[in-house]
Design a protein around this motif. Sequence first.
Motif, short mmCIF file in Angstrom:
data_model
loop_
_atom_site.label_atom_id
_atom_site.label_comp_id
_atom_site.label_asym_id
_atom_site.label_seq_id
_atom_site.Cartn_x
_atom_site.Cartn_y
_atom_site.Cartn_z
N ASN A 13 -2.35 1.96 -8.36
CA ASN A 13 -2.58 3.17 -7.57
C ASN A 13 -3.89 3.08 -6.79
OD1 ASN A 13 -1.87 5.70 -6.62
ND2 ASN A 13 -2.88 6.76 -8.29
N TYR A 14 -4.24 1.87 -6.34
CA TYR A 14 -5.47 1.67 -5.56
C TYR A 14 -5.31 2.29 -4.17
CZ TYR A 14 -9.02 -0.63 -2.80
OH TYR A 14 -10.07 -0.87 -1.96
N ARG A 15 -6.27 3.10 -3.76
CA ARG A 15 -6.31 3.63 -2.41
C ARG A 15 -7.76 3.71 -1.96
NH1 ARG A 15 -5.52 6.01 -6.92
NH2 ARG A 15 -6.09 8.13 -6.89
N GLU A 16 -7.97 3.61 -0.66
CA GLU A 16 -9.33 3.62 -0.14
C GLU A 16 -9.43 4.53 1.08
OE1 GLU A 16 -9.66 -0.28 2.59
OE2 GLU A 16 -9.41 -0.71 0.45
N PRO A 57 0.81 -1.22 0.00
CA PRO A 57 0.00 0.00 0.00
C PRO A 57 0.85 1.28 0.00
CG PRO A 57 -0.26 -1.20 2.06
CD PRO A 57 0.59 -2.03 1.17
N ASP A 58 2.12 1.19 0.36
CA ASP A 58 2.99 2.36 0.38
C ASP A 58 3.91 2.43 -0.83
OD1 ASP A 58 1.97 3.26 2.85
OD2 ASP A 58 3.18 1.74 3.86
N ALA A 59 3.68 1.58 -1.83
CA ALA A 59 4.54 1.56 -3.02
C ALA A 59 4.41 2.87 -3.79
CB ALA A 59 4.18 0.38 -3.91
N ASP A 60 5.45 3.21 -4.50
CA ASP A 60 5.46 4.42 -5.32
C ASP A 60 5.53 3.98 -6.77
OD1 ASP A 60 5.73 6.94 -6.33
OD2 ASP A 60 7.75 7.28 -5.56
N TRP A 70 3.08 8.02 -8.08
CA TRP A 70 1.74 7.81 -7.53
C TRP A 70 1.83 6.79 -6.41
CZ3 TRP A 70 -2.36 10.56 -9.34
CH2 TRP A 70 -2.19 11.22 -10.55
N ASN A 71 1.26 7.10 -5.28
CA ASN A 71 1.24 6.14 -4.18
C ASN A 71 -0.02 5.30 -4.28
OD1 ASN A 71 3.65 6.91 -2.93
ND2 ASN A 71 2.62 8.65 -1.99
N GLY A 72 0.07 4.06 -3.94
CA GLY A 72 -1.07 3.16 -4.00
C GLY A 72 -0.59 1.74 -4.16
N ARG A 73 -1.51 0.83 -4.39
CA ARG A 73 -1.13 -0.57 -4.54
C ARG A 73 -1.80 -1.19 -5.75
NH1 ARG A 73 -3.65 -3.39 0.79
NH2 ARG A 73 -2.27 -5.04 0.13
N GLU A 74 -1.25 -2.27 -6.19
CA GLU A 74 -1.85 -3.05 -7.26
C GLU A 74 -3.05 -3.80 -6.68
OE1 GLU A 74 -0.58 -3.11 -10.56
OE2 GLU A 74 0.57 -1.45 -9.72
N ALA A 75 -4.09 -4.00 -7.48
CA ALA A 75 -5.27 -4.71 -7.00
C ALA A 75 -6.04 -5.30 -8.16
CB ALA A 75 -6.18 -3.75 -6.22
N GLU A 76 -6.93 -6.22 -7.84
CA GLU A 76 -7.94 -6.72 -8.76
C GLU A 76 -9.27 -6.32 -8.16
OE1 GLU A 76 -7.60 -10.97 -9.12
OE2 GLU A 76 -6.45 -10.76 -10.96
N ILE A 77 -10.15 -5.77 -8.99
CA ILE A 77 -11.48 -5.36 -8.55
C ILE A 77 -12.49 -6.03 -9.45
CG2 ILE A 77 -13.07 -3.42 -8.25
CD1 ILE A 77 -10.60 -1.63 -7.91
N THR A 118 -6.38 2.81 -14.16
CA THR A 118 -6.35 1.65 -15.05
C THR A 118 -5.32 1.91 -16.14
OG1 THR A 118 -8.07 2.51 -16.48
CG2 THR A 118 -8.78 1.10 -14.66
N ARG A 119 -4.86 0.84 -16.72
CA ARG A 119 -3.90 0.96 -17.82
C ARG A 119 -4.61 1.22 -19.14
NH1 ARG A 119 -2.39 -2.57 -14.16
NH2 ARG A 119 -0.30 -2.48 -13.32
N HIS A 120 -5.88 0.94 -19.15
CA HIS A 120 -6.65 1.07 -20.38
C HIS A 120 -7.90 1.90 -20.09
CE1 HIS A 120 -3.92 -1.84 -22.07
NE2 HIS A 120 -4.16 -2.63 -21.05
#
Length: 172
Positions: A61-64, A24-27, A31-38, A78-80
């Motif tokens: 760049n997922y954040r909540e 969650p702290d990755a840069d 952009w700060n955020g994390r990889e995710a599947e939604i 998103t990449r697309h």
Amino acid sequence: MYGPDAEIERFRRTCLSFPEGSDPDADFDGWNGREAEIGVGAARREEGLGFPERAVVDVSNYREEEPGPGSWSFRFDTRHSFPERELDRIASSFPSLHFECECIGSLDEFMGFGWFNPPPRGEAFRQDLPVRPTHWEDGGCKREPAAEARHQLLIAGLIQAACSAPRGRLDS
């Protein structure tokens, strides 16, 4: 999203997945955020829970934000294109939740906003809208001031209904 707290929690439990090592702290390029599947099928725990086939989008760049009574929000890149198909599938699996969504193209070539499972007087999501010339100067507001005021009243009503509903139920 707005609706019963139990359904928001079910969404969080079943429609989010984070790859091993997702930090969650990755840069990511500033952009700060994390990889995710939604999406429907993102969490392995949901197998056998009556969901339709898997409809998942990989995001970065997922954040909540912390959930509030009857509401919760998250953001991602998103990449697309914006995952409209996947959000349609999610919304159909969570009919008591109102999903407020907005997006903007990476080069400000278009924007979108609206609802999946719109509440009464809520506008359905569409993403073929022009970016307002004063978008960034107005703090990223996607609606004209009068329309934004009506939108904020709608949200306040959804939260009020969620707070006054027994055990987090929200009937729309």
